[in-house]
Design a protein around this motif. Sequence first.
Motif, mmCIF file in Angstrom:
data_model
loop_
_atom_site.group_PDB
_atom_site.id
_atom_site.type_symbol
_atom_site.label_atom_id
_atom_site.label_comp_id
_atom_site.label_asym_id
_atom_site.label_seq_id
_atom_site.Cartn_x
_atom_site.Cartn_y
_atom_site.Cartn_z
ATOM 1 N N ARG A 84 17.091 -3.130 -28.462
ATOM 2 C CA ARG A 84 15.650 -2.883 -28.502
ATOM 3 C C ARG A 84 15.142 -2.752 -29.938
ATOM 4 O O ARG A 84 13.974 -2.962 -30.215
ATOM 5 N N LEU A 85 16.061 -2.385 -30.855
ATOM 6 C CA LEU A 85 15.663 -2.198 -32.260
ATOM 7 C C LEU A 85 15.083 -3.472 -32.843
ATOM 8 O O LEU A 85 14.232 -3.432 -33.722
ATOM 9 N N THR A 123 19.323 8.542 -27.602
ATOM 10 C CA THR A 123 18.416 7.633 -26.902
ATOM 11 C C THR A 123 19.057 7.048 -25.673
ATOM 12 O O THR A 123 18.369 6.709 -24.705
ATOM 13 N N THR A 124 20.372 6.887 -25.717
ATOM 14 C CA THR A 124 21.034 6.114 -24.683
ATOM 15 C C THR A 124 21.441 6.944 -23.472
ATOM 16 O O THR A 124 21.203 6.536 -22.346
ATOM 17 N N LEU A 125 22.059 8.088 -23.719
ATOM 18 C CA LEU A 125 22.740 8.762 -22.621
ATOM 19 C C LEU A 125 21.892 9.847 -21.980
ATOM 20 O O LEU A 125 21.197 10.587 -22.676
ATOM 21 N N PHE A 178 13.305 5.950 -34.949
ATOM 22 C CA PHE A 178 14.416 5.199 -34.377
ATOM 23 C C PHE A 178 14.390 5.246 -32.862
ATOM 24 O O PHE A 178 14.537 4.227 -32.199
ATOM 25 N N THR A 197 20.242 -0.116 -25.865
ATOM 26 C CA THR A 197 19.270 0.551 -26.723
ATOM 27 C C THR A 197 19.257 -0.071 -28.111
ATOM 28 O O THR A 197 18.215 -0.185 -28.740
ATOM 29 N N TRP A 218 21.204 7.471 -31.928
ATOM 30 C CA TRP A 218 21.469 6.342 -31.029
ATOM 31 C C TRP A 218 21.981 6.847 -29.682
ATOM 32 O O TRP A 218 21.507 6.444 -28.614
ATOM 33 N N VAL A 219 22.947 7.755 -29.749
ATOM 34 C CA VAL A 219 23.522 8.279 -28.507
ATOM 35 C C VAL A 219 22.480 9.070 -27.738
ATOM 36 O O VAL A 219 22.392 8.992 -26.523
ATOM 37 N N SER A 261 11.415 0.742 -27.290
ATOM 38 C CA SER A 261 10.339 -0.254 -27.307
ATOM 39 C C SER A 261 8.963 0.346 -27.547
ATOM 40 O O SER A 261 7.982 -0.099 -26.977
ATOM 41 N N ARG A 309 11.657 3.006 -31.572
ATOM 42 C CA ARG A 309 11.965 1.581 -31.579
ATOM 43 C C ARG A 309 13.031 1.235 -30.547
ATOM 44 O O ARG A 309 13.010 0.170 -29.940
ATOM 45 N N MET A 310 13.982 2.162 -30.337
ATOM 46 C CA MET A 310 15.015 1.891 -29.345
ATOM 47 C C MET A 310 14.457 1.969 -27.932
ATOM 48 O O MET A 310 15.072 1.491 -26.991
ATOM 49 N N PRO A 347 7.827 -3.534 -30.319
ATOM 50 C CA PRO A 347 7.469 -2.555 -29.293
ATOM 51 C C PRO A 347 6.412 -3.118 -28.353
ATOM 52 O O PRO A 347 5.644 -4.001 -28.735
ATOM 53 N N VAL A 348 6.424 -2.622 -27.131
ATOM 54 C CA VAL A 348 5.462 -3.121 -26.146
ATOM 55 C C VAL A 348 4.173 -2.315 -26.179
ATOM 56 O O VAL A 348 3.263 -2.581 -25.416
ATOM 57 N N GLY A 395 25.313 0.761 -22.350
ATOM 58 C CA GLY A 395 24.049 1.456 -22.595
ATOM 59 C C GLY A 395 23.711 1.476 -24.068
ATOM 60 O O GLY A 395 22.567 1.238 -24.464
ATOM 61 N N LEU A 396 24.709 1.737 -24.898
ATOM 62 C CA LEU A 396 24.475 1.767 -26.345
ATOM 63 C C LEU A 396 24.021 0.397 -26.833
ATOM 64 O O LEU A 396 23.140 0.295 -27.683
#
Lengths: 177, 336
Positions: A41-42, B300-302, B39, A38, B297-298, B45, B42-43, A46-47, A34-35
């Motif tokens: 995507r950086l 955004t992910t979990l 951040f 994400t 970061w975390v 999209s 962007r992560m 962006p969409v 998962g990390l």
Amino acid sequence: MTWNPSDDVIAVQRGPEPGGAGGAYRTFAATLRGLRTTFARLFEEPVTIEYPEEKTPVYPRWRGKHKLHRFEDTGLEKCVGCSLCAAACPADCIRVVAAENTPDNQVSAGERYAAVYEINMTRCIFCGYCELACPFDAITMGNDYELADYERTDLIFTKEMLLADHPERTPLRREGE
Amino acid sequence: MIAEVGFAETTLVQVIKVLVIFAFILAVTPIVLLVERKFMGRMQSRYGPNRVGPYGLLQPLADVVKLLSKEHSEPRTAVPWLMAIAPMISVLTAVATLAIVPFGDTREDALFGADYGLYGIDVSIGILFAFAFGSLATYGFMLGGWASGSKYSFLGAMRGAAQLISYEVALALSLLGVVMTAGTLSLTEIVTHQSDLWFVVPQFVGFLIFLVAGFAETARAPFDLPEADAEIVAGYNTEYGGMRFGAFFMAEYMHIIVFGGLCTALFLGGWHGPGPPVLDPLWVIVKMAAIVLLFIWVRTTLPRLRYDQLMSFGWKVLLPLATLNALVTAIAVVAW
């Protein structure tokens, strides 16, 4: 008698049992995946379509704001005031009042013309039945979807507004887009 | 003074330090806020804020102006004075912990005619100090949620209290390894010990536990149950509005920054880095930023954990692991 499932019976795919060392390992691996997702995507664009500057393109058959048409050669209105569109309208948002054409005042190509042609945009459901009902293709649906306004009365579109040249504000979707 | 202070300056220098610490954290918090939103965008999209000012740089300013101009309301069941104190507790505990984060070694400088250290205060019980204020931070949640006098606030407060108390145990135990290896509780001395080898390497398990427990301590995703916005509106700050909410909001980010500072000092070698000693504070800030970015970061992910998962993870996984880590380290320290 034992039951023999035939070939078209598919066994349900089951994941591994949760918990235990294997479960912990899979959870950890899934977290890392998962990390990575994400993080990837950086580096992508962006969409986002930034709306007021950039508009979502629509398909050519998109049903937006109505247009009334004139004959290109004579400049006469195509609408003959038959009210079929008003009859077809499920939302009952079209009002047509017909009047007779006279030799001095020849507005449309037929016997009669629409003296009043109003579409109440607050009621319109953009089904396109008016377009289908029209025997002369006098009314069609355009592609414009920016119809917001401050007053409800401003959203009752008159004949002049519908006949006016429509600015092409909405981008069309290209082939295969 | 109950605790021994390793190095004390004149009162003037200490007053200046206090101001610098406040200025630093108040300057960094909006930056972290903006960086997080950019951040995360962007992560996911998307762009994140880009309307206010160039690249959305003025967004935190606009947020603060909005919050300041908002009215504050209280439910009839609220306890007004406790409701006013709670956000202050949250902010103050965060800032107070920053006082012990070392940004550099003691300097011989003729500026004030005396030496000074690049840290708020070098107490011999540095880690205990951090934990004391970490525990006090629980009161920010608890009082805020309880004094609001509403169901969701109360639920958030109770969750916050249980979560913070549970994870504090694992957090403290994960540090035992570092403390045993360094043989001191003072953060500056711990950093000095890391001149050759950062504690991340020998104490990697401890670092991971500290990090995970830190997510819970700062109530950040995936452990943001005290304010779980999908379940209990906004948890302990449901009834807050205006700048009181702003204070809670800022306190959350301050806690992250401070946690980054603690991580840096305890595991990432503090001010040690290539370059002349002038660059020491810069290295600390870079390492803090890395931890803060990891938090984002975390987040955004979990997804958020369920409450029972949170509790069983804390008590059944982190705590035994931390204990084992402490045990193994103890044996290693005695053996060598």
